[in-house]
Scaffold this motif. Structure first.
Motif, mmCIF file in Angstrom:
data_model
loop_
_atom_site.group_PDB
_atom_site.id
_atom_site.type_symbol
_atom_site.label_atom_id
_atom_site.label_comp_id
_atom_site.label_asym_id
_atom_site.label_seq_id
_atom_site.Cartn_x
_atom_site.Cartn_y
_atom_site.Cartn_z
ATOM 1 N N SER A 35 0.826 -1.204 0.000
ATOM 2 C CA SER A 35 0.000 0.000 0.000
ATOM 3 C C SER A 35 0.860 1.254 0.000
ATOM 4 C CB SER A 35 -0.923 0.009 1.220
ATOM 5 O OG SER A 35 -1.813 -1.053 1.152
ATOM 6 N N ASN A 38 2.339 1.808 -3.419
ATOM 7 C CA ASN A 38 1.371 2.343 -4.379
ATOM 8 C C ASN A 38 1.360 3.863 -4.344
ATOM 9 O OD1 ASN A 38 0.597 -0.158 -5.260
ATOM 10 N ND2 ASN A 38 -1.136 -0.297 -3.884
ATOM 11 N N HIS A 41 4.313 4.972 -6.288
ATOM 12 C CA HIS A 41 4.075 4.815 -7.723
ATOM 13 C C HIS A 41 3.229 5.957 -8.264
ATOM 14 C CE1 HIS A 41 4.669 0.218 -7.145
ATOM 15 N NE2 HIS A 41 5.805 0.857 -7.175
ATOM 16 N N ASN A 74 1.842 0.361 -13.335
ATOM 17 C CA ASN A 74 2.442 -0.062 -12.073
ATOM 18 C C ASN A 74 1.563 0.326 -10.894
ATOM 19 O OD1 ASN A 74 4.389 -1.247 -10.518
ATOM 20 N ND2 ASN A 74 5.841 0.421 -10.665
ATOM 21 N N ALA A 75 1.054 1.540 -10.889
ATOM 22 C CA ALA A 75 0.192 1.992 -9.791
ATOM 23 C C ALA A 75 -1.118 1.208 -9.765
ATOM 24 C CB ALA A 75 -0.081 3.489 -9.919
ATOM 25 N N GLY A 78 -0.549 -2.363 -8.672
ATOM 26 C CA GLY A 78 -0.276 -2.444 -7.240
ATOM 27 C C GLY A 78 -1.547 -2.439 -6.417
ATOM 28 N N TYR A 79 -2.516 -1.617 -6.813
ATOM 29 C CA TYR A 79 -3.786 -1.596 -6.087
ATOM 30 C C TYR A 79 -4.548 -2.897 -6.281
ATOM 31 C CZ TYR A 79 -3.228 3.251 -4.788
ATOM 32 O OH TYR A 79 -2.763 4.411 -4.231
ATOM 33 N N THR A 82 -2.829 -5.457 -4.031
ATOM 34 C CA THR A 82 -3.137 -5.182 -2.629
ATOM 35 C C THR A 82 -4.550 -5.642 -2.288
ATOM 36 O OG1 THR A 82 -1.650 -3.282 -2.605
ATOM 37 C CG2 THR A 82 -3.315 -3.380 -0.878
#
Length: 101
Positions: A35, A38, A41, A74-75, A78-79, A82
């Motif tokens: 988290s 993120n 990112h 990437n962002a 990542g979410y 997560t």
């Protein structure tokens, strides 16, 4: 020429340091760290958009566009990761926390 070697040195040092730090993180802390990463990112994405906004040559525009594209992926990825990791901690039995909603 010296700036290129300095940039390569900083990149290699950051890669080595990042690997050593992440390799020692306990499994239980991966979700909170994901988290936090993120957020980083998102900052990288904003920086890539600013760099793209200042681009003047077609090469700079192309590199900036690729930077924005990779930063956004990437962002967002990542979410998604997560969210999937947090799903593992939810109870699936009747009377669990999700049945009280």
């Amino acid at each position: 020429m010296l700036d290129g070697f300095l940039a390569l040195y900083v990149f290699m040092l950051a890669a080595f340091t990042g690997y050593e730090i992440i390799a020692r993180v306990p499994v239980i802390l991966h979700t909170p760290l994901m988290s936090g990463s993120n957020f980083i990112h998102g900052i990288v994405l904003v920086g890539a958009m600013i760099a793209l906004g200042h681009a003047q040559t077609p090469l700079e525009i192309g590199i900036g566009f690729i930077g924005v594209l990779l930063g956004a992926g990437n962002a967002a990825g990542g979410y998604v990761v997560t969210e999937r990791m947090l799903e593992m901690f939810k109870s699936s039995r009747p009377g669990g926390p999700e049945s009280r909603r």
